[in-house]
Motif scaffolding. Structure first.
Motif, PDB file in Angstrom:
ATOM      1  N   THR A 149       0.834  -1.200   0.000  1.00 23.70           N
ATOM      2  CA  THR A 149       0.000   0.000   0.000  1.00 23.70           C
ATOM      3  C   THR A 149       0.864   1.243   0.000  1.00 23.70           C
ATOM      4  O   THR A 149       1.953   1.255   0.563  1.00 23.70           O
ATOM      5  CB  THR A 149      -0.950   0.018   1.221  1.00 23.70           C
ATOM      6  OG1 THR A 149      -1.766   1.209   1.170  1.00 23.70           O
ATOM      7  CG2 THR A 149      -0.172   0.003   2.535  1.00 23.70           C
ATOM      8  N   ASP A 150       0.368   2.280  -0.660  1.00 25.70           N
ATOM      9  CA  ASP A 150       1.003   3.594  -0.597  1.00 25.70           C
ATOM     10  C   ASP A 150       0.394   4.442   0.520  1.00 25.70           C
ATOM     11  O   ASP A 150       0.826   5.573   0.753  1.00 25.70           O
ATOM     12  CB  ASP A 150       0.837   4.326  -1.933  1.00 25.70           C
ATOM     13  CG  ASP A 150       2.063   4.182  -2.830  1.00 25.70           C
ATOM     14  OD1 ASP A 150       3.013   3.504  -2.410  1.00 25.70           O
ATOM     15  OD2 ASP A 150       2.067   4.744  -3.934  1.00 25.70           O
ATOM     16  N   ARG A 151      -0.612   3.913   1.182  1.00 20.09           N
ATOM     17  CA  ARG A 151      -1.271   4.659   2.256  1.00 20.09           C
ATOM     18  C   ARG A 151      -0.467   4.543   3.544  1.00 20.09           C
ATOM     19  O   ARG A 151       0.086   3.499   3.841  1.00 20.09           O
ATOM     20  CB  ARG A 151      -2.685   4.119   2.475  1.00 20.09           C
ATOM     21  CG  ARG A 151      -3.564   4.207   1.244  1.00 20.09           C
ATOM     22  CD  ARG A 151      -4.877   3.484   1.442  1.00 20.09           C
ATOM     23  NE  ARG A 151      -5.675   3.498   0.224  1.00 20.09           N
ATOM     24  CZ  ARG A 151      -6.814   2.829   0.062  1.00 20.09           C
ATOM     25  NH1 ARG A 151      -7.283   2.088   1.060  1.00 20.09           N
ATOM     26  NH2 ARG A 151      -7.465   2.896  -1.079  1.00 20.09           N
ATOM     27  N   CYS A 152      -0.433   5.630   4.285  1.00 19.42           N
ATOM     28  CA  CYS A 152       0.299   5.618   5.548  1.00 19.42           C
ATOM     29  C   CYS A 152      -0.488   6.362   6.603  1.00 19.42           C
ATOM     30  O   CYS A 152      -1.191   7.340   6.314  1.00 19.42           O
ATOM     31  CB  CYS A 152       1.688   6.249   5.374  1.00 19.42           C
ATOM     32  SG  CYS A 152       2.831   5.795   6.705  1.00 19.42           S
ATOM     33  N   GLY A 200       7.369   0.140   2.749  1.00 21.11           N
ATOM     34  CA  GLY A 200       6.569   1.197   2.147  1.00 21.11           C
ATOM     35  C   GLY A 200       7.424   2.183   1.435  1.00 21.11           C
ATOM     36  O   GLY A 200       8.602   2.274   1.742  1.00 21.11           O
ATOM     37  N   GLY A 201       6.831   2.900   0.477  1.00 21.96           N
ATOM     38  CA  GLY A 201       5.395   3.151   0.260  1.00 21.96           C
ATOM     39  C   GLY A 201       4.765   3.791   1.471  1.00 21.96           C
ATOM     40  O   GLY A 201       5.246   4.723   2.087  1.00 21.96           O
ATOM     41  N   GLY A 202       3.622   3.197   1.778  1.00 19.98           N
ATOM     42  CA  GLY A 202       2.967   3.498   3.030  1.00 19.98           C
ATOM     43  C   GLY A 202       3.387   2.483   4.073  1.00 19.98           C
ATOM     44  O   GLY A 202       4.339   1.743   3.883  1.00 19.98           O
ATOM     45  N   ASP A 203       2.635   2.456   5.177  1.00 19.88           N
ATOM     46  CA  ASP A 203       2.914   1.437   6.182  1.00 19.88           C
ATOM     47  C   ASP A 203       2.156   0.173   5.810  1.00 19.88           C
ATOM     48  O   ASP A 203       0.947   0.221   5.550  1.00 19.88           O
ATOM     49  CB  ASP A 203       2.484   1.910   7.565  1.00 19.88           C
ATOM     50  CG  ASP A 203       2.991   0.994   8.662  1.00 19.88           C
ATOM     51  OD1 ASP A 203       2.410  -0.097   8.845  1.00 19.88           O
ATOM     52  OD2 ASP A 203       3.984   1.356   9.315  1.00 19.88           O
ATOM     53  N   THR A 228       7.719  -1.133   9.890  1.00 19.47           N
ATOM     54  CA  THR A 228       6.440  -0.532  10.246  1.00 19.47           C
ATOM     55  C   THR A 228       6.630   0.500  11.346  1.00 19.47           C
ATOM     56  O   THR A 228       7.612   0.457  12.087  1.00 19.47           O
ATOM     57  CB  THR A 228       5.445  -1.619  10.702  1.00 19.47           C
ATOM     58  OG1 THR A 228       4.222  -1.002  11.140  1.00 19.47           O
ATOM     59  CG2 THR A 228       6.020  -2.451  11.857  1.00 19.47           C
ATOM     60  N   ASN A 229       5.660   1.409  11.470  1.00 18.26           N
ATOM     61  CA  ASN A 229       5.661   2.306  12.631  1.00 18.26           C
ATOM     62  C   ASN A 229       4.954   1.666  13.813  1.00 18.26           C
ATOM     63  O   ASN A 229       4.976   2.221  14.911  1.00 18.26           O
ATOM     64  CB  ASN A 229       5.030   3.662  12.264  1.00 18.26           C
ATOM     65  CG  ASN A 229       3.609   3.536  11.753  1.00 18.26           C
ATOM     66  OD1 ASN A 229       2.721   3.001  12.414  1.00 18.26           O
ATOM     67  ND2 ASN A 229       3.380   4.042  10.539  1.00 18.26           N
ATOM     68  N   ALA A 230       4.298   0.525  13.612  1.00 18.87           N
ATOM     69  CA  ALA A 230       3.692  -0.317  14.657  1.00 18.87           C
ATOM     70  C   ALA A 230       2.459   0.283  15.306  1.00 18.87           C
ATOM     71  O   ALA A 230       1.917  -0.305  16.246  1.00 18.87           O
ATOM     72  CB  ALA A 230       4.712  -0.692  15.732  1.00 18.87           C
TER      73      ALA A 230
END
Length: 460
Positions: free
Chosen positions: A48-51, A93-96, A122-124
């Motif tokens: 995903t590009d979403r974050c 990512g991208g996103g996360d 990940t930012n978790a």
């Protein structure tokens, strides 16, 4: 920490630990012949590009969309890649990755197809107990959590979110460590990034990291990114080493027995300073984080990703690696359009392999020419400009021994090689002989022949 489990067995390897000798021989033979392998053995899939955060230092913000690969497309893509020999993935990512609504199902399908999650970055903030259970049960190799700060206010500054997210992330890290229990999988890495506003908190960062019971505490720098999207005065520089030295001394003293710290900076003088501090503090001898085999030679250390891996963005765009996901870089295709294997065997990836093979054969003489290199970039060939191209592989004694013999054979036998090795001496004569022939466009020889036909000088 997980008892006496060796970190080198838990740490991600960019998938190299998951492939067998037969697959390595396939890569070597493909380099020799200039042909493609049957498919990537490892892939970085940005599902995903979403974050859910907007880190001020993130280089993906300049190319990020709001797109993501649907679960149905991911299943088809994973199935095709698995049939062509995919063994491992990095989910980044991208996103996360956890922002994908079907992330748990994606993990399930990867597991069903026998594909290892080599790394999850990940930012978790969305790391639920159910995701933690899957990562442990499916024996993911490594989870890197980008924590980056030591308190809610600085977390909000770094990640551009409300401060309350910070406490949620800490709880989620503790939940992952608890879910793992005595298992060595996944290795948990807590990462902090330093800039001019937070580096004085380094000791507190170390203590917070240690309290979370990870396998490693990684300390890195915020690096500049294309586009000058943030004030460069935030970046730490060589001359800041004097202020950092007492902080390094403090955390290294605290870490002497635990050996959790991972610090390796793009500033050589700082790394030398850290080594000197460890010597002064009589740190136990430690194995290098990324060992180098005796068979490895820098002249044979050019990138071979065109035969080994690919990066897939959240909108399906294909790249050689994550470090070339730049605003001005043309993708090599799109995984959502047609079969992946057609892209892998298509002209863009073919050109990538041609240029990488040229650099491999050129060895110490490899150089970047913007007029003829369409796919690789300057950092792909210049010494010290890219850390990724061999750092995970250079400890493989047998592979680099065989690669060295393969490349020396290509260098000795002009009939087996491209124009790469001694192209400065041979290119002009060879291309003048062939300039009247119908050489295909889109190849190195074809392009240079046409330049000669137009009366252009071949650059040395």
């Amino acid at each position: 920490m997980c008892g006496n489990v060796r970190l080198d067995l838990m740490r991600d390897s960019h998938g190299w630990a998951e492939i067998d000798e037969a697959r390595k021989r396939e890569i070597l033979e493909a380099i020799r012949s200039g042909k493609a392998t049957r498919g990537p053995a490892h892939a970085e899939i940005d599902i995903t590009d979403r974050c859910n955060v907007a880190c001020y230092f993130c280089n993906q913000q300049d190319v990020r969309t709001k797109q993501q690969i649907s679960y149905e497309h991911l299943v088809r893509l994973i199935d095709e890649l698995a049939e062509n020999g995919l063994k491992s993935v990095r989910l980044s990512g991208g996103g996360d990755p956890l922002a994908h609504r079907d992330f748990g199902r994606v993990l399930d399908h990867l597991h069903e197809r026998g594909i290892v999650v080599d790394n999850l970055t990940t930012n978790a903030a969305l790391l639920t107990p159910e995701i933690a259970r899957r990562l442990t049960e499916y024996r993911a190799r490594e989870v890197v959590v980008s924590l980056n700060a030591v308190e809610p206010a600085d977390y909000a500054r770094m990640m551009q979110v409300v401060p309350a997210v910070f406490d949620r992330v800490l709880a989620n890290i503790r939940g992952l460590v608890a879910a793992r229990g005595a298992s060595p999988f996944p290795a948990v890495v807590v990462q902090f990034l330093l800039d001019r506003q937070n580096f004085r908190q380094l000791v507190r960062m170390y203590e917070l990291g240690r309290s979370l019971s990870p396998d490693r505490i990684a300390v890195n720098l915020v690096l500049n990114i294309p586009g000058q999207r943030f004030d460069p005065s935030l970046l730490l520089r060589l001359e800041d080493g004097d202020q950092l030295r007492p902080l390094f001394e403090d955390i290294l003293r605290r870490d002497r027995e635990a050996a959790l710290l991972q610090m390796y900076f793009p500033i050589h003088e700082w790394n030398a300073m850290i080594a000197a501090i460890k010597s002064d503090q009589d740190h136990p001898a430690e194995s290098p984080l990324f060992p180098t085999a005796s068979s490895f030679q820098e002249k044979n250390g050019q990138c071979f990703f065109g035969w080994y891996t690919a990066t897939i963005r959240g909108n399906g765009d294909l790249y050689p690696c994550c470090l070339l996901m730049l605003p001005d870089y043309a993708p090599l295709g799109n995984a959502l359009n047609g079969r992946f294997v057609d892209h892998w065997n298509g002209p863009a990836f073919g050109r990538l392999r041609e240029e990488q093979r040229e650099a491999l054969i050129a060895g110490d003489g490899a150089g970047f020419d913007p007029e003829r290199h369409r796919v690789i970039r300057r950092q792909c060939v210049e010494p010290g400009a890219c850390w990724l191209k061999n750092i995970y592989f250079r400890g493989d004694e047998k592979f680099y021994g065989e690669l060295g013999r393969t490349l020396e054979d290509l260098r000795r036998h002009p009939g087996l090689k491209t124009r790469a090795w001694n192209w400065k001496e041979r290119a002009g004569l060879s291309l003048k002989r062939n300039a009247r022939r119908s050489l295909p466009a889109g190849t190195l020889l074809g392009d240079l022949a046409r330049r000669l036909q137009r009366g252009l000088r071949v650059k040395a």
